[in-house]
Structures are given as structure tokens and as C-alpha cells.
Design an enzyme around this catalytic site. Structure first.
Site, PDB file in Angstrom:
ATOM      1  N   PHE A  12       0.820  -1.213   0.000  1.00 59.65           N
ATOM      2  CA  PHE A  12       0.000   0.000   0.000  1.00 59.65           C
ATOM      3  C   PHE A  12       0.857   1.267   0.000  1.00 59.65           C
ATOM      4  O   PHE A  12       0.822   2.073  -0.952  1.00 59.65           O
ATOM      5  CB  PHE A  12      -0.953  -0.057   1.200  1.00 59.65           C
ATOM      6  CG  PHE A  12      -1.476   1.258   1.683  1.00 59.65           C
ATOM      7  CD1 PHE A  12      -1.996   2.195   0.803  1.00 59.65           C
ATOM      8  CD2 PHE A  12      -1.466   1.561   3.048  1.00 59.65           C
ATOM      9  CE1 PHE A  12      -2.489   3.417   1.261  1.00 59.65           C
ATOM     10  CE2 PHE A  12      -1.953   2.767   3.517  1.00 59.65           C
ATOM     11  CZ  PHE A  12      -2.458   3.697   2.621  1.00 59.65           C
ATOM     12  N   ILE A  13       1.653   1.444   1.027  1.00 59.97           N
ATOM     13  CA  ILE A  13       2.471   2.654   1.114  1.00 59.97           C
ATOM     14  C   ILE A  13       3.594   2.620   0.090  1.00 59.97           C
ATOM     15  O   ILE A  13       3.861   3.604  -0.605  1.00 59.97           O
ATOM     16  CB  ILE A  13       3.029   2.841   2.540  1.00 59.97           C
ATOM     17  CG1 ILE A  13       1.879   3.052   3.531  1.00 59.97           C
ATOM     18  CG2 ILE A  13       3.995   4.033   2.597  1.00 59.97           C
ATOM     19  CD1 ILE A  13       2.314   3.134   4.992  1.00 59.97           C
ATOM     20  N   ASP A  69      10.094  -6.774  -3.448  1.00 57.50           N
ATOM     21  CA  ASP A  69       8.906  -7.275  -2.750  1.00 57.50           C
ATOM     22  C   ASP A  69       8.830  -8.789  -2.917  1.00 57.50           C
ATOM     23  O   ASP A  69       9.194  -9.320  -3.969  1.00 57.50           O
ATOM     24  CB  ASP A  69       7.629  -6.632  -3.305  1.00 57.50           C
ATOM     25  CG  ASP A  69       6.517  -6.560  -2.271  1.00 57.50           C
ATOM     26  OD1 ASP A  69       6.049  -7.635  -1.841  1.00 57.50           O
ATOM     27  OD2 ASP A  69       6.124  -5.443  -1.885  1.00 57.50           O
ATOM     28  N   THR A  88       2.369  -9.776   1.219  1.00 57.97           N
ATOM     29  CA  THR A  88       1.235  -8.891   1.516  1.00 57.97           C
ATOM     30  C   THR A  88       1.036  -7.839   0.426  1.00 57.97           C
ATOM     31  O   THR A  88      -0.026  -7.226   0.352  1.00 57.97           O
ATOM     32  CB  THR A  88       1.417  -8.175   2.875  1.00 57.97           C
ATOM     33  OG1 THR A  88       2.638  -7.437   2.866  1.00 57.97           O
ATOM     34  CG2 THR A  88       1.458  -9.188   4.013  1.00 57.97           C
ATOM     35  N   GLY A  89       2.046  -7.605  -0.413  1.00 59.31           N
ATOM     36  CA  GLY A  89       1.908  -6.669  -1.525  1.00 59.31           C
ATOM     37  C   GLY A  89       1.210  -7.311  -2.709  1.00 59.31           C
ATOM     38  O   GLY A  89       0.995  -8.528  -2.734  1.00 59.31           O
ATOM     39  N   ASP A  98      13.050 -11.557  -0.904  1.00 61.22           N
ATOM     40  CA  ASP A  98      12.665 -11.469   0.501  1.00 61.22           C
ATOM     41  C   ASP A  98      13.791 -10.827   1.312  1.00 61.22           C
ATOM     42  O   ASP A  98      14.954 -11.215   1.165  1.00 61.22           O
ATOM     43  CB  ASP A  98      12.384 -12.891   1.016  1.00 61.22           C
ATOM     44  CG  ASP A  98      11.595 -12.900   2.314  1.00 61.22           C
ATOM     45  OD1 ASP A  98      12.002 -12.212   3.260  1.00 61.22           O
ATOM     46  OD2 ASP A  98      10.572 -13.617   2.368  1.00 61.22           O
ATOM     47  N   TYR A 101       4.564  -7.099  17.488  1.00 58.12           N
ATOM     48  CA  TYR A 101       4.790  -6.148  16.399  1.00 58.12           C
ATOM     49  C   TYR A 101       5.425  -4.863  16.920  1.00 58.12           C
ATOM     50  O   TYR A 101       6.399  -4.357  16.357  1.00 58.12           O
ATOM     51  CB  TYR A 101       3.468  -5.818  15.699  1.00 58.12           C
ATOM     52  CG  TYR A 101       3.585  -4.723  14.664  1.00 58.12           C
ATOM     53  CD1 TYR A 101       4.246  -4.949  13.460  1.00 58.12           C
ATOM     54  CD2 TYR A 101       3.046  -3.454  14.902  1.00 58.12           C
ATOM     55  CE1 TYR A 101       4.369  -3.932  12.513  1.00 58.12           C
ATOM     56  CE2 TYR A 101       3.165  -2.444  13.970  1.00 58.12           C
ATOM     57  CZ  TYR A 101       3.822  -2.693  12.771  1.00 58.12           C
ATOM     58  OH  TYR A 101       3.953  -1.676  11.843  1.00 58.12           O
ATOM     59  N   LYS A 115       9.183  -3.112  15.926  1.00 60.20           N
ATOM     60  CA  LYS A 115       9.368  -1.772  15.355  1.00 60.20           C
ATOM     61  C   LYS A 115      10.246  -0.901  16.252  1.00 60.20           C
ATOM     62  O   LYS A 115      10.977  -0.028  15.761  1.00 60.20           O
ATOM     63  CB  LYS A 115       8.014  -1.104  15.106  1.00 60.20           C
ATOM     64  CG  LYS A 115       7.104  -1.861  14.142  1.00 60.20           C
ATOM     65  CD  LYS A 115       7.784  -2.188  12.810  1.00 60.20           C
ATOM     66  CE  LYS A 115       7.798  -1.029  11.860  1.00 60.20           C
ATOM     67  NZ  LYS A 115       8.341  -1.398  10.536  1.00 60.20           N
ATOM     68  N   VAL A 131      -2.134   4.929   8.753  1.00 59.35           N
ATOM     69  CA  VAL A 131      -2.146   5.457   7.392  1.00 59.35           C
ATOM     70  C   VAL A 131      -3.297   4.833   6.598  1.00 59.35           C
ATOM     71  O   VAL A 131      -3.576   3.637   6.731  1.00 59.35           O
ATOM     72  CB  VAL A 131      -0.804   5.167   6.693  1.00 59.35           C
ATOM     73  CG1 VAL A 131      -0.771   5.833   5.321  1.00 59.35           C
ATOM     74  CG2 VAL A 131       0.359   5.646   7.561  1.00 59.35           C
TER      75      VAL A 131
END
Length: 332
Positions: free
Chosen positions: A22-23, A42, A46-47, A67, A155, A159, A185
Site C-alpha cells: 500500500f504505502i 517485494d 502482503t503486496g 525477501d 509487532y 518496530k 495510514v
């Protein structure tokens, strides 16, 4: 956001990891419009390839399928790159609670692989997607970059570890880094499907199907929902800022305003009912609170304004109106 403000990026060689997401795909598309030589890495976990359709044949665009957990792939894609926008990650608090091992492998080991590769390739600047989840159980509002709490999910831990590693790589190896703590976002290309779909695209698609969305809890939990174009601006500013004081920092990437889930669903109903009057009649349901969720999130963007010159152009209302229009015309 003035395009000429970032004209210095033309013909630069920039790698976007997670560029089919997405981003990432929005960043790729915008960079190409600026004349950047864009490489996208990618693994499509998930993309989506359809996120790249508009520019896959652009001569300035290169797609590498791989990956970030593979150090050799990371080394290969970083060769001759000047800048990196690191967006590749396994997002979602619930996903990390269900499978903390994979989240750690991607978000920590993969991140470290990219830092090592960037250092070895002599990359000028490494800009990466951090997360507001790092604030954890801190009850302070608004959230200020140097005051965080205890992480509430695997998660969030991953981060935060990213930020620690980035700091070490600057101190030990002189690699310039900037971390952007994204706050909820949303916008065009955000996936509305799957078990871990974000709330806005998920609710939009349910409303368009005349289904009743389910709010976790009583709907008073609030978030600093941030439209994708504000995020693009922050990434461009992070790439181009020349003030040494502004580099090797963490920045909130948000609007500086918060909206609760009841208000959010009403906005969505109002904007969608402009296309379909029946949507205004749909009732919203309520379920239990979600484990790992923080009650409220609101960012201070003062640091980004001061050091980067950040000026968020999209409020929640303006962003939602554009996002709803995109979903209505592209995914209905």
C-alpha cells in the site's frame, strides 16, 4: 506539497522495499513522477502486483522479487543505490500475536539485513517505516517522540528494535537514517481484504456491500488517521533534508488530530451515501475490544514541522473523501 521542492531527486537511484504494498507502491508511483530511477523489492506476501500495474513498464522502474530475510538479495538490491525507503514489514498487531516468530524474522532480522546491505553499499540515507505502536502503554497525549511506554504486542517490539538498530548503525557505521513513526495510514491502494485488513478500507467495502461493520469496543477508541499523501510528503522530506540536526532522528508521521471509531464510521457513511443513499441507513455493530490495542493515539507533529518543514495537507475529512472516491471507482 510543491513538486519543484523535490526536483533534486530527479535521476537519483532509490530502492523501495515492500514497493508492491500500500504505502510502498504509492511511494514508487510518486517518485517516478519526479523522474527518479526506482527499484522495488517485494516478495508479494502482503503486496500485490496490481499495485504496480500503472508503472510496471516505466523504463525508470525495476521490479526485483525477493525477501528481505535473504541477506544475498538485500546485498544485490542495495548495490549502486543512493537512497533507500524501507517499507517492507509484516504489519498488524493481531498477526504478530498469532505468529510472533515470523513477525520477528521479517521485521527484525530482515531489517538488520537491509541495514547491513545499505552500509556495505555506501547508501547515503536509509529512511524506514517505524510505527506509532512503539508508544505502547504510554498514556501521554499527544505522543512526543522521546517519550514512549512499554510495547503491547510483538509487532510493537519489532518496530522499536528497528529504531534501536538504526541508531546503532549511525553511531557505529556512520549510516544516515531517519525513522518515520506512521500513525494509522489510509488511502488509495490499501487492501480491504484479508483477516488483517485495516479498519478504513474494510469498513468501506462492507458499506458498499450493504453489510454492517463491527467496531471493536464501544467506538470511543481514537486514532490519528493519516492520509497517504501526508506520508509521501514526509518520506520526500526525509530523503531531501540537508540540516544535519534533522538526520538520525525519529519523527511522528501523522496529522496531529484524532478521530474515534464512531466518528470515523459516520464520516464513511456520509461520504459513501453521496454515491449510494442506502448506505446512510446501515447500522454499525459492536464487538469486544481487540487484544494489544491502545485506547487512544494522537501525535505531536511539532518536531517534523520544525526540523523537516512538514505541513500536513490532508485532514481526516479531506483524506477520507478522496479515499472513498478511489474505492468507489476502483473496487466496487
Amino acid at each position: 506539497m510543491r513538486e519543484d521542492q523535490f526536483s533534486m531527486l530527479k535521476s537519483r537511484r532509490i530502492l523501495v522495499t515492500g514497493g508492491a504494498g500500500f504505502i510502498g507502491s504509492n511511494l514508487c508511483e510518486h517518485l517516478l513522477k519526479l523522474g527518479v530511477m526506482v527499484s522495488c523489492l517485494d516478495n508479494f506476501s502482503t503486496g500485490h502486483r496490481h499495485n504496480l500495474e500503472k508503472f510496471i513498464d516505466n523504463p525508470n522502474f525495476a521490479l526485483i522479487e525477493g525477501d528481505i530475510r535473504d541477506p544475498e538479495i538485500c546485498k544485490k538490491v542495495c548495490e549502486d543505490k543512493e537512497y533507500i525507503l524501507h517499507e517492507a514489514a509484516l504489519g498488524s498487531v493481531p498477526r504478530s500475536l498469532k505468529d510472533p516468530v515470523t513477525s520477528n524474522e521479517v521485521n527484525v532480522s530482515g531489517f538488520l539485513n537491509m541495514l547491513v546491505a545499505a552500509k556495505d553499499a555506501g547508501v547515503k540515507r536509509f529512511v524506514y517505516a517505524a510505527s506509532s505502536s512503539t508508544y505502547g502503554d504510554s498514556k501521554d497525549l499527544p505522543k512526543i517522540e522521546d517519550k514512549i511506554g512499554k510495547p503491547l504486542s510483538p509487532y510493537a517490539i519489532t518496530k522499536y528494535v528497528n529504531e534501536l538498530y538504526a541508531d546503532i548503525f549511525h553511531d557505529a557505521y556512520n549510516l544516515d537514517t531517519i525513522g518515520l513513526r506512521y500513525f494509522n495510514v489510509f488511502g488509495r491502494k490499501q487492501d480491504p481484504n484479508g483477516a488483517y485488513a485495516a479498519v478504513i478500507p474494510k469498513f468501506v467495502m462492507q458499506f458498499m456491500k450493504h453489510e454492517s461493520p463491527v467496531i471493536n469496543g464501544d467506538g470511543t477508541y481514537s486514532r490519528d488517521f493519516t492520509y497517504i499523501d501526508n506520508v509521501i510528503q514526509m518520506n520526500l522530506l526525509a530523503l531531501t533534508v540537508e540540516n544535519p540536526e534533522a538526520v538520525n532522528q525519529i519523527y511522528n508521521t501523522a496529522v496531529g488530530d484524532r478521530t474515534n471509531l464512531v466518528e470515523l464510521t459516520q464520516y464513511l457513511k456520509n461520504f459513501l451515501s453521496e454515491y449510494d443513499k442506502e448506505i446512510e441507513k446501515i447500522e454499525v455493530q459492536h464487538g469486544p475490544n481487540r487484544p494489544g490495542d491502545i485506547p487512544h493515539s494522537l501525535a505531536s507533529v511539532d518536531k517534523a514541522r520544525k526540523l523537516l518543514g512538514y505541513k500536513p495537507e490532508f485532514t481526516i475529512e479531506k483524506g477520507l473523501k478522496e479515499a472513498v472516491a478511489w474505492y468507489w471507482h476502483n473496487l466496487r
